[in-house]
Motif scaffolding. Structure first.
Motif, mmCIF file in Angstrom:
data_model
loop_
_atom_site.group_PDB
_atom_site.id
_atom_site.type_symbol
_atom_site.label_atom_id
_atom_site.label_comp_id
_atom_site.label_asym_id
_atom_site.label_seq_id
_atom_site.Cartn_x
_atom_site.Cartn_y
_atom_site.Cartn_z
ATOM 1 N N GLU A 182 0.836 -1.207 0.000
ATOM 2 C CA GLU A 182 0.000 0.000 0.000
ATOM 3 C C GLU A 182 0.866 1.250 0.000
ATOM 4 N N ASP A 183 0.315 2.330 -0.507
ATOM 5 C CA ASP A 183 1.011 3.613 -0.423
ATOM 6 C C ASP A 183 0.899 4.190 0.991
ATOM 7 N N ILE A 184 -0.336 4.181 1.522
ATOM 8 C CA ILE A 184 -0.545 4.838 2.818
ATOM 9 C C ILE A 184 -1.696 4.166 3.561
ATOM 10 N N ASP B 16 -4.365 5.083 6.257
ATOM 11 C CA ASP B 16 -4.973 6.268 6.861
ATOM 12 C C ASP B 16 -5.906 5.781 7.984
ATOM 13 N N THR B 17 -7.183 5.555 7.685
ATOM 14 C CA THR B 17 -8.087 5.032 8.721
ATOM 15 C C THR B 17 -7.835 3.552 9.000
ATOM 16 N N GLY B 18 -7.264 2.851 8.018
ATOM 17 C CA GLY B 18 -7.023 1.411 8.158
ATOM 18 C C GLY B 18 -8.102 0.554 7.517
ATOM 19 N N THR C 280 -9.129 0.222 4.354
ATOM 20 C CA THR C 280 -8.746 -0.457 3.109
ATOM 21 C C THR C 280 -7.920 -1.709 3.397
ATOM 22 N N LYS D 217 -0.557 7.021 8.934
ATOM 23 C CA LYS D 217 -1.005 8.157 9.759
ATOM 24 C C LYS D 217 -1.695 7.609 11.008
ATOM 25 N N TRP E 206 -2.333 15.951 4.492
ATOM 26 C CA TRP E 206 -2.580 15.329 3.190
ATOM 27 C C TRP E 206 -1.281 15.320 2.406
ATOM 28 N N VAL E 207 -0.843 14.126 2.027
ATOM 29 C CA VAL E 207 0.419 14.010 1.308
ATOM 30 C C VAL E 207 0.184 13.625 -0.155
ATOM 31 N N ASP F 285 -1.973 11.056 -4.646
ATOM 32 C CA ASP F 285 -2.564 12.175 -5.380
ATOM 33 C C ASP F 285 -3.505 12.993 -4.504
HETATM 34 P P1 IMP Z 1 -7.740 4.147 4.536
HETATM 35 O O1 IMP Z 1 -8.680 3.089 4.050
HETATM 36 O O2 IMP Z 1 -8.459 5.244 5.272
HETATM 37 O O3 IMP Z 1 -6.579 3.600 5.343
HETATM 38 O O4 IMP Z 1 -7.189 4.924 3.302
HETATM 39 C C1 IMP Z 1 -6.469 4.366 2.353
HETATM 40 C C2 IMP Z 1 -6.418 5.166 1.074
HETATM 41 O O5 IMP Z 1 -6.819 6.559 1.185
HETATM 42 C C3 IMP Z 1 -4.991 5.205 0.631
HETATM 43 O O6 IMP Z 1 -4.632 4.017 -0.039
HETATM 44 C C4 IMP Z 1 -4.971 6.420 -0.254
HETATM 45 O O7 IMP Z 1 -5.397 6.068 -1.546
HETATM 46 C C5 IMP Z 1 -5.967 7.358 0.379
HETATM 47 N N1 IMP Z 1 -5.266 8.373 1.222
HETATM 48 C C6 IMP Z 1 -5.340 8.510 2.556
HETATM 49 N N2 IMP Z 1 -4.597 9.540 2.998
HETATM 50 C C7 IMP Z 1 -4.012 10.066 1.901
HETATM 51 C C8 IMP Z 1 -3.110 11.191 1.691
HETATM 52 O O8 IMP Z 1 -2.672 11.891 2.606
HETATM 53 N N3 IMP Z 1 -2.760 11.420 0.402
HETATM 54 C C9 IMP Z 1 -3.200 10.670 -0.642
HETATM 55 N N4 IMP Z 1 -4.028 9.623 -0.489
HETATM 56 C C10 IMP Z 1 -4.449 9.328 0.763
#
Ligand code: IMP
Ligand code: MG
Length: 177
Positions: free
Chosen positions: A98-100, A102-104, A106, A130, A151-152, A158
């Motif tokens: 994964e790239d990032i 965030d909430t977890g 995905t 994060k 936001w990165v 992107d």
């Molecule tokens: P999660 O399911 O909230 O963990 O989010 C995962 C997805 O949200 C990542 O794979 C990104 O595609 C997108 N995302 C979350 N934060 C960022 C950010 O700061 N920059 C760009 N994409 C983000």
């Protein structure tokens, strides 16, 4: 075009990706064929660099996910798969890239999904995390950098499809959104 300020330089990212590749090489030293599964689109640059730094045998798969909108937030999991792997992964060593995180949501969803396909092992690798945003705890077996709640963009990440191919990781200030 105005460029977002640097959070992690090209060199910092490159050095860390090299270290992660070494960790993966060491852990999977005896693995016949590691399956790297990149989550599109964000992970495409990270995965390309990481995979080329590995010395162990590996193959590359891509999947794509999409988030449900806020209206559908009553779903247990606000994520769905829109592109699956081409070849089965049962009995294989699998690393989700994964790239990032965030909430977890995905990564939690993807772990559950791929566990159902009976891989020999299933681990996770993310370039960025994060922790302040965590809603779902997921084990991160390989982690590049822990970052604050900003936001990165760049290095695959992107904002509305912009800045994805910046060579460094930038922090997008609110006035650039
Ligand atoms: P999660 O399911 O909230 O963990 O989010 C995962 C997805 O949200 C990542 O794979 C990104 O595609 C997108 N995302 C979350 N934060 C960022 C950010 O700061 N920059 C760009 N994409 C983000
Ligand atoms: Mg992503």
């Amino acid at each position: 075009m105005q460029l977002p300020p640097t959070l992690l330089s090209e060199e910092q990212v490159s050095n860390r990706v090299t270290q992660i590749a070494e960790e993966i090489d060491a852990l999977y030293a005896d693995t016949e064929m590691l399956v790297l599964i990149g989550v599109l689109k964000g992970s495409f640059i990270f995965l390309a660099d990481l995979a080329r730094k590995l010395t162990i045998p590996h193959r590359v798969e891509f999947i794509a996910v999409s988030s449900y909108g806020a209206k559908e937030s009553e779903h247990a999991d606000p994520v769905r798969l829109i592109m699956d792997v081409r070849h089965g992964i049962d009995g294989q060593d699998v690393l989700l890239v994964e790239d990032i995180v965030d909430t977890g949501h995905t990564l939690a969803y993807l772990k559950r999904l791929f566990e159902a396909h009976a891989p020999a092992s299933l681990r996770t690798c993310t370039l960025l995390h994060k922790p302040d945003r965590t809603e779902r705890e997921v084990d991160l077996d390989f982690l590049g950098f822990t970052i604050p709640d900003v936001w990165v963009v760049g290095y695959g990440l992107d904002y509305a499809e912009r800045h994805r191919t910046l060579p460094y990781i930038g922090q997008l200030p609110p006035d650039m959104r």
